[in-house]
Design a protein around this motif. Structure first.
Motif, PDB file in Angstrom:
ATOM      1  N   ALA A  43      47.961  48.629  34.607  1.00  0.00           N
ATOM      2  CA  ALA A  43      47.716  47.403  35.373  1.00  0.00           C
ATOM      3  C   ALA A  43      46.332  46.835  35.062  1.00  0.00           C
ATOM      4  N   LEU A  44      45.351  47.704  34.948  1.00  0.00           N
ATOM      5  CA  LEU A  44      44.000  47.259  34.609  1.00  0.00           C
ATOM      6  C   LEU A  44      43.990  46.630  33.220  1.00  0.00           C
ATOM      7  N   TYR A  45      44.639  47.260  32.266  1.00  0.00           N
ATOM      8  CA  TYR A  45      44.716  46.707  30.912  1.00  0.00           C
ATOM      9  C   TYR A  45      45.368  45.323  30.943  1.00  0.00           C
ATOM     10  N   LYS A  46      46.465  45.199  31.660  1.00  0.00           N
ATOM     11  CA  LYS A  46      47.156  43.909  31.735  1.00  0.00           C
ATOM     12  C   LYS A  46      46.256  42.845  32.351  1.00  0.00           C
ATOM     13  N   ALA A  47      45.495  43.215  33.379  1.00  0.00           N
ATOM     14  CA  ALA A  47      44.566  42.263  33.995  1.00  0.00           C
ATOM     15  C   ALA A  47      43.489  41.827  33.000  1.00  0.00           C
ATOM     16  N   CYS A  48      43.040  42.755  32.175  1.00  0.00           N
ATOM     17  CA  CYS A  48      41.990  42.459  31.199  1.00  0.00           C
ATOM     18  C   CYS A  48      42.475  41.581  30.051  1.00  0.00           C
ATOM     19  N   THR A  49      43.772  41.493  29.873  1.00  0.00           N
ATOM     20  CA  THR A  49      44.312  40.708  28.762  1.00  0.00           C
ATOM     21  C   THR A  49      45.010  39.434  29.226  1.00  0.00           C
ATOM     22  N   GLU A  50      44.729  39.009  30.459  1.00  0.00           N
ATOM     23  CA  GLU A  50      45.272  37.740  30.946  1.00  0.00           C
ATOM     24  C   GLU A  50      44.857  36.622  29.994  1.00  0.00           C
ATOM     25  N   ALA A  51      45.740  35.658  29.791  1.00  0.00           N
ATOM     26  CA  ALA A  51      45.457  34.553  28.876  1.00  0.00           C
ATOM     27  C   ALA A  51      44.254  33.732  29.328  1.00  0.00           C
ATOM     28  N   ALA A  52      44.176  33.455  30.610  1.00  0.00           N
ATOM     29  CA  ALA A  52      43.058  32.667  31.141  1.00  0.00           C
ATOM     30  C   ALA A  52      41.874  33.586  31.416  1.00  0.00           C
ATOM     31  N   PRO A  57      39.270  40.359  35.030  1.00  0.00           N
ATOM     32  CA  PRO A  57      38.188  40.939  35.842  1.00  0.00           C
ATOM     33  C   PRO A  57      36.871  40.914  35.080  1.00  0.00           C
ATOM     34  N   THR A  58      35.788  40.871  35.825  1.00  0.00           N
ATOM     35  CA  THR A  58      34.459  40.968  35.219  1.00  0.00           C
ATOM     36  C   THR A  58      34.222  42.418  34.778  1.00  0.00           C
ATOM     37  N   ALA A  59      33.153  42.628  34.020  1.00  0.00           N
ATOM     38  CA  ALA A  59      32.802  43.990  33.614  1.00  0.00           C
ATOM     39  C   ALA A  59      32.565  44.867  34.837  1.00  0.00           C
ATOM     40  N   LEU A  60      31.888  44.317  35.844  1.00  0.00           N
ATOM     41  CA  LEU A  60      31.663  45.084  37.078  1.00  0.00           C
ATOM     42  C   LEU A  60      32.976  45.352  37.797  1.00  0.00           C
ATOM     43  N   GLY A  61      33.887  44.409  37.737  1.00  0.00           N
ATOM     44  CA  GLY A  61      35.199  44.607  38.345  1.00  0.00           C
ATOM     45  C   GLY A  61      35.973  45.717  37.656  1.00  0.00           C
ATOM     46  N   VAL A  62      35.894  45.757  36.322  1.00  0.00           N
ATOM     47  CA  VAL A  62      36.554  46.820  35.562  1.00  0.00           C
ATOM     48  C   VAL A  62      35.935  48.164  35.909  1.00  0.00           C
ATOM     49  N   LEU A  63      34.616  48.209  35.958  1.00  0.00           N
ATOM     50  CA  LEU A  63      33.930  49.457  36.300  1.00  0.00           C
ATOM     51  C   LEU A  63      34.339  49.938  37.691  1.00  0.00           C
ATOM     52  N   GLY A  64      34.384  49.015  38.640  1.00  0.00           N
ATOM     53  CA  GLY A  64      34.789  49.389  39.992  1.00  0.00           C
ATOM     54  C   GLY A  64      36.219  49.920  40.024  1.00  0.00           C
ATOM     55  N   LYS A  65      37.112  49.278  39.288  1.00  0.00           N
ATOM     56  CA  LYS A  65      38.496  49.726  39.251  1.00  0.00           C
ATOM     57  C   LYS A  65      38.595  51.108  38.602  1.00  0.00           C
ATOM     58  N   LEU A  66      37.833  51.330  37.526  1.00  0.00           N
ATOM     59  CA  LEU A  66      37.860  52.649  36.876  1.00  0.00           C
ATOM     60  C   LEU A  66      37.345  53.733  37.825  1.00  0.00           C
ATOM     61  N   ARG A  67      36.318  53.410  38.583  1.00  0.00           N
ATOM     62  CA  ARG A  67      35.799  54.380  39.568  1.00  0.00           C
ATOM     63  C   ARG A  67      36.842  54.664  40.644  1.00  0.00           C
ATOM     64  N   GLU A  68      37.523  53.624  41.067  1.00  0.00           N
ATOM     65  CA  GLU A  68      38.582  53.769  42.080  1.00  0.00           C
ATOM     66  C   GLU A  68      39.708  54.646  41.550  1.00  0.00           C
TER      67      GLU A  68
END
Length: 71
Positions: A43-52, A57-68
């Motif tokens: 799901a995180l990968y799919k969010a990171c590859t959204e067309a728009a 997610p921002t880099a901080l958003g990705v980091l937060g999700k990875l920590r979660e």
């Protein structure tokens, strides 16, 4: 793509020439999320590859999700 490489343990677009990769990516093509990855990472990968870009997610958003995911 770094997340994809980490999840798939291989290179995306393997065997393709650089010009073909560029055409694929600029045309909106991305490798699908590796099916061997846990669902939350897919799901995180799919969010990171959204067309728009604004939908990604921002880099901080990705980091937060990875920590979660880790906890």
């Amino acid at each position: 793509m770094s997340l994809w490489e980490a999840l798939a343990e291989e290179y995306p677009f393997g065997g393709m020439e650089l010009t073909d990769i560029k055409a694929a990516v600029t045309g909106g093509n991305r490798p699908g999320a590796p099916i061997t990855a846990q669902h939350s990472l897919q799901a995180l990968y799919k969010a990171c590859t959204e067309a728009a870009a604004s939908a990604r997610p921002t880099a901080l958003g990705v980091l937060g999700k990875l920590r979660e995911i880790k906890s």
